[in-house]
Design a protein around this motif. Structure first.
Motif, PDB file in Angstrom:
ATOM      1  N   LEU A   1       7.848 -75.056  18.610  1.00  0.00           N
ATOM      2  CA  LEU A   1       8.664 -75.363  19.775  1.00  0.00           C
ATOM      3  C   LEU A   1       7.800 -75.666  20.991  1.00  0.00           C
ATOM      4  O   LEU A   1       6.658 -75.209  21.098  1.00  0.00           O
ATOM      5  N   ASP A   2       8.359 -76.402  21.906  1.00  0.00           N
ATOM      6  CA  ASP A   2       7.713 -76.771  23.155  1.00  0.00           C
ATOM      7  C   ASP A   2       7.275 -75.511  23.918  1.00  0.00           C
ATOM      8  O   ASP A   2       7.864 -74.442  23.767  1.00  0.00           O
ATOM      9  N   THR A   3       6.267 -75.628  24.771  1.00  0.00           N
ATOM     10  CA  THR A   3       5.736 -74.486  25.519  1.00  0.00           C
ATOM     11  C   THR A   3       6.764 -73.842  26.456  1.00  0.00           C
ATOM     12  O   THR A   3       6.631 -72.681  26.808  1.00  0.00           O
ATOM     13  N   ARG A   4       7.805 -74.548  26.830  1.00  0.00           N
ATOM     14  CA  ARG A   4       8.820 -73.947  27.711  1.00  0.00           C
ATOM     15  C   ARG A   4       9.655 -72.893  26.985  1.00  0.00           C
ATOM     16  O   ARG A   4      10.406 -72.158  27.591  1.00  0.00           O
ATOM     17  N   PHE A   5       9.502 -72.813  25.662  1.00  0.00           N
ATOM     18  CA  PHE A   5      10.233 -71.816  24.882  1.00  0.00           C
ATOM     19  C   PHE A   5       9.362 -70.619  24.471  1.00  0.00           C
ATOM     20  O   PHE A   5       9.701 -69.884  23.568  1.00  0.00           O
ATOM     21  N   ARG A   6       8.232 -70.441  25.124  1.00  0.00           N
ATOM     22  CA  ARG A   6       7.408 -69.277  24.830  1.00  0.00           C
ATOM     23  C   ARG A   6       8.108 -68.009  25.320  1.00  0.00           C
ATOM     24  O   ARG A   6       8.813 -68.023  26.303  1.00  0.00           O
ATOM     25  N   VAL A   7       7.867 -66.909  24.592  1.00  0.00           N
ATOM     26  CA  VAL A   7       8.571 -65.666  24.906  1.00  0.00           C
ATOM     27  C   VAL A   7       7.616 -64.485  25.020  1.00  0.00           C
ATOM     28  O   VAL A   7       6.460 -64.547  24.604  1.00  0.00           O
ATOM     29  N   SER A   8       8.153 -63.405  25.547  1.00  0.00           N
ATOM     30  CA  SER A   8       7.438 -62.136  25.579  1.00  0.00           C
ATOM     31  C   SER A   8       7.497 -61.541  24.171  1.00  0.00           C
ATOM     32  O   SER A   8       8.582 -61.419  23.604  1.00  0.00           O
ATOM     33  N   PRO A   9       6.367 -61.166  23.567  1.00  0.00           N
ATOM     34  CA  PRO A   9       6.378 -60.713  22.184  1.00  0.00           C
ATOM     35  C   PRO A   9       7.081 -59.379  21.976  1.00  0.00           C
ATOM     36  O   PRO A   9       7.406 -59.005  20.872  1.00  0.00           O
TER      37      PRO A   9
END
Length: 190
Positions: free
Chosen positions: A181-189
């Motif tokens: 997924l695109d970097t704008r969908f990165r999350v807190s693990p």
């Protein structure tokens, strides 16, 4: 825990189990097997604390710490105590950098091994996770019958921004499709 001596709910570190592994933190059981002066990083909660004064009149603390594998004593000498004082009063999980103390000479040979730590630094585990240099990668497998939930997934990811990359594996009847997924969908693990 204070009244009964055990947690009625789950242990505070249980939710951090995967993060502790990812950060390669040593357990207290593993600390007991290491030699004196080994430097370790471990995740613990403070189970008890007594403040004392040294012969010079400086403040220090003797803490009981525990993790999912056991408990041990942790000494916080004056220099470290100055920087760690507030963290020792929290009930939040901590990442501790410490040295293993020499083994007690009068300990019985058949007694179970227990580590004794000399604390050097402490951080909230939540802050360590947020600032981790190596963000992890999360892989989500989505079967064909759940493809309608992609809009919900997008909302969930948007509510928990962070550094972890998201990879999605779409599992279709005759093929699997792996997507980053695109970097704008990165999350807190966490």
């Amino acid at each position: 825990k204070d009244a009964l001596g055990l947690y009625l709910s789950s242990h505070p570190l249980l939710a951090w189990r995967n993060e502790i592994r990812r950060l390669r933190l040593v357990t207290l059981a593993e600390c007991a097997e290491l030699g004196a002066d080994a430097e370790v990083e471990t995740a613990v909660v403070i189970a008890g604390k007594q403040e004392r004064f040294t012969k010079k009149g400086d403040e220090m603390a003797i803490c009981q710490v525990e993790d999912l594998t056991g408990s041990c004593e942790m000494l916080v000498f004056p220099r470290a105590f100055e920087t760690m004082r507030e963290l020792l009063d929290t009930d939040q999980p901590l990442k501790i950098t410490a040295r293993i103390a020499p083994a007690e000479e009068d300990a019985a040979e058949d007694a179970p091994k227990k580590a004794k730590l000399f604390a050097e630094k402490a951080q909230l585990l939540s802050e360590v996770q947020a600032g981790a240099e190596e963000p992890c990668r999360l892989v989500l497998a989505i079967p064909e019958e759940r493809l309608d939930a992609l809009a919900e997934l997008k909302d969930i990811l948007a509510r928990h921004p962070g550094l972890a990359e998201i990879h999605v594996t779409l599992v279709l009847p005759e093929v699997s499709c792996h997507l980053k997924l695109d970097t704008r969908f990165r999350v807190s693990p966490g």
